[in-house]
Structures are given as structure tokens and as C-alpha cells.
Enzyme design. Structure first.
Site, PDB file in Angstrom:
ATOM      1  N   LYS A   1       0.878  -1.167   0.000  1.00  0.00           N
ATOM      2  CA  LYS A   1       0.000   0.000   0.000  1.00  0.00           C
ATOM      3  C   LYS A   1       0.916   1.217   0.000  1.00  0.00           C
ATOM      4  O   LYS A   1       1.592   1.501   0.989  1.00  0.00           O
ATOM      5  CB  LYS A   1      -0.913   0.010   1.224  1.00  0.00           C
ATOM      6  CG  LYS A   1      -1.863   1.207   1.224  1.00  0.00           C
ATOM      7  CD  LYS A   1      -2.568   1.377   2.555  1.00  0.00           C
ATOM      8  CE  LYS A   1      -3.339   2.684   2.564  1.00  0.00           C
ATOM      9  NZ  LYS A   1      -3.812   3.062   3.907  1.00  0.00           N
TER      10      LYS A   1
ATOM     11  N   GLY B   1      -8.618   9.590   8.816  1.00  0.00           N
ATOM     12  CA  GLY B   1      -9.046   9.701  10.207  1.00  0.00           C
ATOM     13  C   GLY B   1     -10.111  10.737  10.471  1.00  0.00           C
ATOM     14  O   GLY B   1     -10.496  10.947  11.631  1.00  0.00           O
TER      15      GLY B   1
ATOM     16  N   ALA C   1      -9.566   5.782   3.358  1.00  0.00           N
ATOM     17  CA  ALA C   1      -9.485   6.978   4.215  1.00  0.00           C
ATOM     18  C   ALA C   1     -10.784   7.777   4.239  1.00  0.00           C
ATOM     19  O   ALA C   1     -11.453   7.942   3.214  1.00  0.00           O
ATOM     20  CB  ALA C   1      -8.337   7.913   3.812  1.00  0.00           C
ATOM     21  N   GLY C   2     -11.112   8.273   5.439  1.00  0.00           N
ATOM     22  CA  GLY C   2     -12.242   9.166   5.616  1.00  0.00           C
ATOM     23  C   GLY C   2     -13.561   8.500   5.965  1.00  0.00           C
ATOM     24  O   GLY C   2     -14.521   9.176   6.329  1.00  0.00           O
TER      25      GLY C   2
ATOM     26  N   ASN D   1      -9.859   1.782   9.085  1.00  0.00           N
ATOM     27  CA  ASN D   1      -9.210   1.417  10.333  1.00  0.00           C
ATOM     28  C   ASN D   1      -9.816   2.188  11.503  1.00  0.00           C
ATOM     29  O   ASN D   1     -10.460   1.634  12.383  1.00  0.00           O
ATOM     30  CB  ASN D   1      -7.708   1.664  10.228  1.00  0.00           C
ATOM     31  CG  ASN D   1      -6.915   1.136  11.423  1.00  0.00           C
ATOM     32  OD1 ASN D   1      -5.697   1.089  11.394  1.00  0.00           O
ATOM     33  ND2 ASN D   1      -7.557   0.693  12.492  1.00  0.00           N
ATOM     34  N   SER D   2      -9.653   3.512  11.481  1.00  0.00           N
ATOM     35  CA  SER D   2     -10.093   4.346  12.602  1.00  0.00           C
ATOM     36  C   SER D   2     -11.577   4.179  12.919  1.00  0.00           C
ATOM     37  O   SER D   2     -11.967   4.174  14.092  1.00  0.00           O
ATOM     38  CB  SER D   2      -9.813   5.829  12.311  1.00  0.00           C
ATOM     39  OG  SER D   2      -8.442   6.048  12.095  1.00  0.00           O
TER      40      SER D   2
END
Length: 276
Positions: free
Chosen positions: A111, A172, A199-200, A221-222
Site C-alpha cells: 500500500k 481519520g 481513508a475518511g 481502520n479508525s
């Protein structure tokens, strides 16, 4: 009819191919930020994700700590490992990290992250393209983290990328799809390319929205790790990704600028048809 319904139901996790591998889950999940290694294990397991991202910097930092415990858990789960070049700020740094990751993790998947700005962690398009070109020539399967810019996406494809990972919004942030029209344009321009939102994503509804646009997968993830109940949230995201993909395959109705009754208002009421 029941056989047809059962057949359709079983096709929710229809296999797809990415990076030379055939998988059933379209949810990719990260391994950082969890309250504990055991929580990470339970969340990843219930998500049914078959690809887990790991950071070379975090995995190799120190001994006898949660990082090593988490890495041992990931190995025991037997999942596909997607190392990342997180923390890189130049093509040279990302290339070096990728080469080391291939030796450490035994995979040519990478990645590619090259951060150009610390304020919003936006990827550097120039350094990302430069690094991607070198890594592809060296036999890597590059998963490039990029913005929702179509021109940058074209440049990445020009140097050989077969997978693109445009952001939904800032890493995040949890804001979801900041520019869905841009993401739709990328999907339309590259109908056969593997596209993953990276992301996001903050809510399961964000994941469903992206999948309904025709994206092939979601990496997050977050949104799971920082939720109040990561295990339950991982389950929610698994279901939302499945639902979004199923909706895309079913064909979402076209939006309208005016009202349209779902019940006919012209013609003879059905009960009058039998009063002869």
C-alpha cells in the site's frame, strides 16, 4: 422460486479478484489504534476481512510489546497482509520502505503512501506516481493511496497501476465521501480497474454509499478501532459493505426531480373488476 431466492442470497459474498488473489470479502481492515491486541483480533475476525494492513514501522518497533503481540495474532489468523509505507514523505523513502516490507512480510503487495502535507495528510501526487513507477518495475503489486483527482488517477494507471485507492476524505476524519461526483467520475472512467475507497470512512452508511457507486472495496481502520465497541462496529461495516455491493448489483433506481406515485391513480379500482 425458493431455490432462486436461496441462490441469490448465497451470492452476497460472490468472489472477486484483486492483486492476483480471489477473495470473498470486500472489506479491508487496518490493524492499528485498537484498545488491545485481543480487541483487534475479535474485530478482524467478525469483519470477515481477508486483507489486513500493517505498518512496517510499527511492526518492527521494539520487542515484547503490543505491536509484536498484534503481529503474531495477524500471522495466526492466516490473512493476506498488505504492508504500507506510512510515514513516507518522498518517493525515495517509500521505495526503501516497500523493499524492506517485502523482505519482512514475504509479499509483493504494497500500500503506497507518500504524504505531501502534514496538515491534512494529503498524498503527494508527484512523489506517489514516481514511487509507483519504480515499484511496479520491481514486481510489486502497488495499491496507491491517492486523492479523488481523476488526472492523478490517470497518471498512476499510465505507469502501470491496476489498483487505485482514492480517499473518501482526509485520513481519520470520519467525514465520509467528500466529493462523491469525483469518485463516480473515476469509477466511470476506469470501469474495469479495481477501485478501493481508502481513508475518511466514519460510518457504515459511508461504506454503503461508496459500494453503491460501484467501488470494489473499502479500506478502513479508525472507524472501527476508535468506536466505542470495535467488535460490534466491525460487524456493522461488514454488513454495510455487503449491502452496498448487493444494491449496486441490483441497480439503484434513478433519482427524480419530481414526485411519482407508487400507486396507480388512473384506471378502474381492482375490486370493481369483479363486480359484474
Amino acid at each position: 422460486m425458493n431455490d432462486l431466492i436461496n441462490k441469490k442470497t448465497n451470492e452476497i459474498n460472490e468472489p472477486w479478484e484483486i492483486g492476483g488473489k480471489t477473495l470473498s470479502s470486500r472489506l479491508l481492515i487496518g490493524s492499528a489504534l485498537y484498545p488491545s491486541p485481543s480487541c483487534m483480533e475479535d474485530a478482524i475476525t467478525i469483519s470477515k476481512s481477508q486483507i489486513v494492513t500493517v505498518s512496517l514501522r510499527r511492526t518492527t518497533a521494539g520487542e515484547n510489546n503490543d505491536n509484536n503481540q498484534s503481529w503474531n495474532i495477524i500471522k495466526d489468523l492466516g490473512l493476506n497482509i498488505l504492508p504500507n509505507t506510512a510515514g513516507s514523505h518522498s518517493a525515495k523513502e517509500a521505495i526503501t520502505t516497500a523493499r524492506i516490507a517485502r523482505e519482512v512480510f514475504g509479499t509483493n503487495w504494497i500500500k503506497l503512501e507518500v504524504i505531501g502535507d502534514q496538515y491534512n495528510l494529503q498524498p503527494d501526487p508527484f512523489e506517489t506516481v514516481k514511487a509507483a513507477e519504480v515499484l511496479i518495475k520491481e514486481g510489486f503489486e502497488v495499491f496507491p493511496y491517492t486523492t479523488d483527482d481523476l488526472v492523478v488517477s490517470k497518471r498512476l494507471v499510465d505507469v502501470g497501476c491496476e489498483i487505485l485507492m482514492p480517499w473518501g476524505s482526509m485520513i481519520g476524519s470520519g467525514k465520509g465521501l467528500m466529493n462523491p461526483d469525483n469518485l463516480k467520475a473515476i469509477r466511470n472512467y476506469f470501469p474495469k480497474l479495481q477501485l478501493i475507497i481508502d481513508a475518511g470512512i466514519g460510518k457504515p452508511s459511508h461504506a454503503s454509499q461508496a459500494m453503491e457507486l460501484g467501488y470494489d472495496g473499502i479500506l478502513l481502520n479508525s472507524a472501527v478501532a476508535l468506536s466505542q465497541d470495535p467488535v460490534k462496529m466491525a460487524h456493522a461495516f461488514r454488513l454495510s459493505v455487503e449491502a452496498g455491493r448487493l444494491a449496486y448489483e441490483a441497480g439503484v433506481m434513478q433519482e427524480r426531480e419530481f414526485a411519482s406515485p407508487s400507486t396507480p391513480i388512473i384506471g378502474t379500482p381492482f375490486w370493481h373488476q369483479f363486480n359484474d
